[in-house]
Design an enzyme around this catalytic site. Structure first.
Site, PDB file in Angstrom:
ATOM      1  N   GLU A   1      18.690   4.217  11.253  1.00  0.00           N
ATOM      2  CA  GLU A   1      20.171   4.622  11.385  1.00  0.00           C
ATOM      3  C   GLU A   1      21.196   4.004  10.993  1.00  0.00           C
ATOM      4  OE1 GLU A   1      20.304   6.250  15.166  1.00  0.00           O
ATOM      5  OE2 GLU A   1      18.735   7.572  14.903  1.00  0.00           O
TER       6      GLU A   1
ATOM      7  N   HIS B   1      22.486  11.488  15.778  1.00  0.00           N
ATOM      8  CA  HIS B   1      22.094  10.748  17.143  1.00  0.00           C
ATOM      9  C   HIS B   1      23.108  11.267  17.951  1.00  0.00           C
ATOM     10  CE1 HIS B   1      19.174   7.656  18.432  1.00  0.00           C
ATOM     11  NE2 HIS B   1      19.686   8.395  19.807  1.00  0.00           N
TER      12      HIS B   1
END
Length: 402
Positions: free
Chosen positions: A259, A282
């Site tokens: 990420e 997220h």
């Protein structure tokens, strides 16, 4: 001056909580790599992070002033907990504060995928009127399979059943089924029977690659898949393969193996541009309500630990809390290896100096022990040095209760 370093933008109420305890707050908006974090932690007593910052053993070893770490999230797999324990650094998280937010996102995604709302929305934004019931289904009467029946999985179970879904689940641990939910004997049974599979497992290393090509092949044709747990749990290339064949009719993914560190950084995924796929950055627990609750909870635990050394709900320390004892002027907090004779040595030293113990509490957790001792007078520096130098001592803190 006690300093707290907060990364990844926990809610601003954290600053107020620390300020009320006389703790200075420094903020960095994104996450830091190992070398950057080591440099930033010099002279810092409290570290607050979210999910992107890796706190390795090297970081902890290089931060001798660090007393506590707060994970402003549920998971703590980004922190080397064993290294934290070995160096007497207490770790706290927020195991329940954002569970409702994650559950509500899962419910929303089940409905959106079932009704193919993402595709219909995209069509209209492109100027195409596509009024069709093709492949659009109600969720009522469908079977939801939950993998991981912890605090999130159980809440999802209750809400899903209230909306007319049948619920089956699997968890490695023994879990009480809520409502009419049925426990399956294996994950494979859930995959084979569910119309929608939702992942809510922990981030431990043993769950890496838990769902791959074999598992997707087991799922019912035209079923839906959701991952709101951890990015390393699912093989995204395998998911892409089964989405493109149509075996999996839709997917929603909120967590990824790699990420971006900060908002605005570029992002790539093998699932991009596939119809009926919902990708979110997220944000399962990222609601205003959840982030404020998390900040209040974790900051409160960190402040309390600095103030009275209580470790209730610590992730890695034995859970010990004790109100201030009547007549106490000082408190010793001793993190030590759980070996025989530690408390005897501690108390014999008090007796030799004529210092009265007015309160004491001990907890153990595996190879570690944690003791709080309230005494009625100060200890000489030499005695504190002796206690800190004991072979069993990991960390000794001496608090003035005045």
């Amino acid at each position: 001056m006690t300093t707290a370093l907060l990364l990844e933008n926990p809610d601003a109420c954290a600053d107020d909580i620390f300020a009320s305890e006389g703790i200075e707050v420094r903020r960095i908006s994104g996450s830091l790599d190992e070398a950057e974090l080591i440099e930033a932690l010099q002279g810092v007593q409290i570290l607050g992070i979210r999910s992107k910052t890796e706190v390795t053993a090297r970081v902890i070893e290089a931060a001798p002033n660090l007393l506590a770490i707060g994970a402003y999230c549920i998971g703590t797999n980004q922190i080397d907990l064993e290294a934290a324990s070995r160096h007497g650094v207490a770790v706290f998280n927020a195991p329940y504060s954002n569970t409702r937010s994650v559950v509500e996102l899962a419910i929303a995604e089940i409905i959106m995928m079932g009704r193919r709302l993402v595709e219909r929305n995209n069509s209209l934004h492109q100027g195409v009127w596509n009024k069709s019931a093709s492949h659009a289904h109600e969720i009522r009467g469908r079977t939801l399979g939950i993998i991981g029946y912890g605090s999130i999985g159980t809440q999802l179970s209750v809400l899903a059943e209230a909306m007319g879904l049948k619920v089956i689940f699997y968890d490695r641990a023994e879990r009480l089924a809520l409502g009419n939910a049925r426990r399956m004997h294996s994950m494979e049974e859930v995959l084979q029977q569910a119309d929608v599979v939702s992942m809510h497992v922990s981030g431990e290393a043993s769950n890496t690659g838990l769902i791959g090509d074999r598992e997707f092949s087991m799922m019912k044709p035209r079923s839906l898949f959701i991952n709101l747990s951890r990015g390393h749990v699912v093989d995204l290339d395998a998911l892409r393969k089964h989405l493109l064949t149509g075996h999996i009719a839709g997917a929603a993914v909120d967590v990824f193996p790699h990420e971006p560190k900060s908002t605005g950084d570029p992002f790539e995924s093998p699932l991009a541009d596939i119809p009926n796929v919902i990708l979110t950055p997220h944000i399962g627990g990222s609601t205003v309500e959840a982030q404020e609750d998390i900040a209040r909870f974790v900051s409160g635990k960190l402040s309390a630990y600095l103030g009275d050394a209580g470790t209730y709900m610590s992730v890695n320390f034995p859970s010990v809390s004790m109100p201030r004892s009547e007549g106490a002027t000082h408190r010793l907090a001793l993190m030590h290896f759980n070996v025989p004779g530690v408390m005897g040595k501690l108390n014999r030293g008090f007796a030799k100096l004529g210092v009265n113990v007015v309160g004491q509490s001990l907890g153990t957790k595996g190879e570690y022990g944690y003791a709080l001792t309230d005494i009625s007078g100060p200890l000489p520096e030499a005695r504190l040095g002796e206690l800190a130098a004991m072979e069993s001592t990991i960390r000794l803190r001496y608090l003035d209760l005045g």
